[in-house]
Design an enzyme around this catalytic site. Structure first.
Site, PDB file in Angstrom:
ATOM      1  N   THR A   1       0.834  -1.199   0.000  1.00 37.16           N
ATOM      2  CA  THR A   1       0.000   0.000   0.000  1.00 37.16           C
ATOM      3  C   THR A   1       0.871   1.252   0.000  1.00 37.16           C
ATOM      4  OG1 THR A   1      -1.781  -1.067   1.154  1.00 37.16           O
ATOM      5  CG2 THR A   1      -1.544   1.260   1.586  1.00 37.16           C
TER       6      THR A   1
ATOM      7  N   VAL B   1     -12.797  -4.747   2.957  1.00 35.43           N
ATOM      8  CA  VAL B   1     -12.331  -3.363   3.066  1.00 35.43           C
ATOM      9  C   VAL B   1     -11.286  -3.293   4.175  1.00 35.43           C
ATOM     10  CG1 VAL B   1     -12.999  -0.959   3.450  1.00 35.43           C
ATOM     11  CG2 VAL B   1     -14.612  -2.535   2.382  1.00 35.43           C
ATOM     12  N   GLY B   2     -10.157  -2.698   3.877  1.00 33.13           N
ATOM     13  CA  GLY B   2      -9.098  -2.555   4.881  1.00 33.13           C
ATOM     14  C   GLY B   2      -9.198  -1.225   5.598  1.00 33.13           C
TER      15      GLY B   2
ATOM     16  N   GLY C   1      -0.147  -1.812   6.704  1.00 37.53           N
ATOM     17  CA  GLY C   1      -0.023  -3.079   7.439  1.00 37.53           C
ATOM     18  C   GLY C   1      -1.332  -3.840   7.391  1.00 37.53           C
TER      19      GLY C   1
HETATM   20  N1  ASP Z   1      -3.392  -1.621   5.082  1.00 34.65           N
HETATM   21  C1  ASP Z   1      -3.670  -2.214   3.808  1.00 34.65           C
HETATM   22  C2  ASP Z   1      -4.950  -3.008   3.885  1.00 34.65           C
HETATM   23  O1  ASP Z   1      -5.157  -3.704   4.854  1.00 34.65           O
HETATM   24  C3  ASP Z   1      -2.591  -3.092   3.307  1.00 34.65           C
HETATM   25  C4  ASP Z   1      -1.185  -2.542   3.377  1.00 34.65           C
HETATM   26  O2  ASP Z   1      -0.923  -1.599   4.078  1.00 34.65           O
HETATM   27  O3  ASP Z   1      -0.300  -3.066   2.686  1.00 34.65           O
HETATM   28  O4  ASP Z   1      -5.721  -2.968   2.967  1.00 34.65           O
END
Ligand code: ASP
Length: 274
Positions: free
Chosen positions: A160, A188-189, A210
């Site tokens: 991300t 959904v993150g 994360g």
């Molecule tokens: N935080 C992002 C998600 O959970 C993933 C990432 O940070 O790589 O969608």
């Protein structure tokens, strides 16, 4: 002093740092907090080495659904599970500046994007296909338990991207992601959830990366924001990260006079100040 901080994802290769620094130089020239964070994120969305825009992770069913958001003090724009656009962060900015809403999701987000002139675009890459194939293989072989621990998730974590800025006394934050892998369609993150993956107010700006599920449970970004001024920003970020134990997480933040980038695993980042 003006400052722009970029990250290319918790767990991404540290060798990408130079590239992230180049992007920071280019984006900083925008000379405006919102435009600088948006430009920084667009540059990373267009680079297939990051998990946002082109290069986004695939869901288990092979689709690509992306989340993106922008935030300035008192305003927010986000898209959730948007598909087939090149730059989700630009659509998120349009939701904030050109629509009466704050967040648009799914087919509504796609329709809005088309109305705003964003053409059909396929963000899929061989990298994403190979990653998904590997996961499917592991699932078939029973190597992934039904209820997996986030730690196990690590090899499927996304890269991300995000940016925060303090320019001419104004703060802004932007984030974009293809989400973690090993996820169902519709997941959904934290990234498009204000307070979780992104927060910006009169005292500063914060973006997280994360395991999104864990970041949402702890409302990481607003926690860091609410503590600004309590102690040096770097100390606050360290303390908040420690609460995650060995769950992979990263944070970038700026307050009135400092900036920081912290992660409990590799995270390419750049801090540009002038
Ligand atoms: N935080 C992002 C998600 O959970 C993933 C990432 O940070 O790589 O969608």
């Amino acid at each position: 002093m003006n400052a722009l901080v970029l990250h290319g994802g918790a767990s991404n290769k540290i060798e990408l740092r130079e590239r992230v620094e180049e992007f920071a130089d280019i984006a900083f020239r925008e000379g405006n907090a919102l435009e600088s964070v948006v430009k920084a994120v667009v540059l990373m969305e267009d680079d297939p080495l990051f998990n946002a825009g082109t290069g986004s992770n695939m869901r288990l069913d092979g689709s690509i659904q992306m989340d993106a958001a922008v935030m300035i003090p008192g305003n927010f724009g986000g898209v959730i599970n948007i598909e087939n656009v090149k730059n989700p962060v630009l659509v998120a900015r349009d939701v904030m500046l050109k629509s009466p809403h704050l967040i648009l999701a799914g087919d509504g987000a796609i329709k809005f994007a088309r109305k705003m002139g964003y053409e059909y675009y396929d963000p899929s890459t061989d990298k994403a296909r190979e990653k998904r194939d590997k996961i499917i293989e592991k699932l078939k072989n029973g190597e992934i338990p039904e209820y997996y621990h986030p730690k196990f998730f690590l090899e499927f974590l996304g890269d991300t991207v995000g940016a925060v800025a303090r320019i001419n006394g104004k703060f802004a934050a932007a984030v974009s992601t293809g989400g973690t892998s090993l996820t169902l369609r519709g997941r959904v993150g934290d990234s498009p959830i204000p307070g979780a993956g992104i927060y910006c107010g009169e005292r500063g700006a914060v973006v997280a990366t994360g395991i999104g599920e864990e970041i949402i449970k702890r409302m990481l970004s607003i926690n860091v924001y609410n503590r600004m001024g309590e102690m040096p920003l770097e100390e606050i970020c360290k303390e908040e990260l420690e609460k995650f134990g060995d769950v992979p997480v990263g944070i970038i933040a700026v307050d009135e006079n400092s900036e920081c980038a912290q992660s409990n695993l590799t995270m390419p980042y750049a801090i540009k100040k002038e």
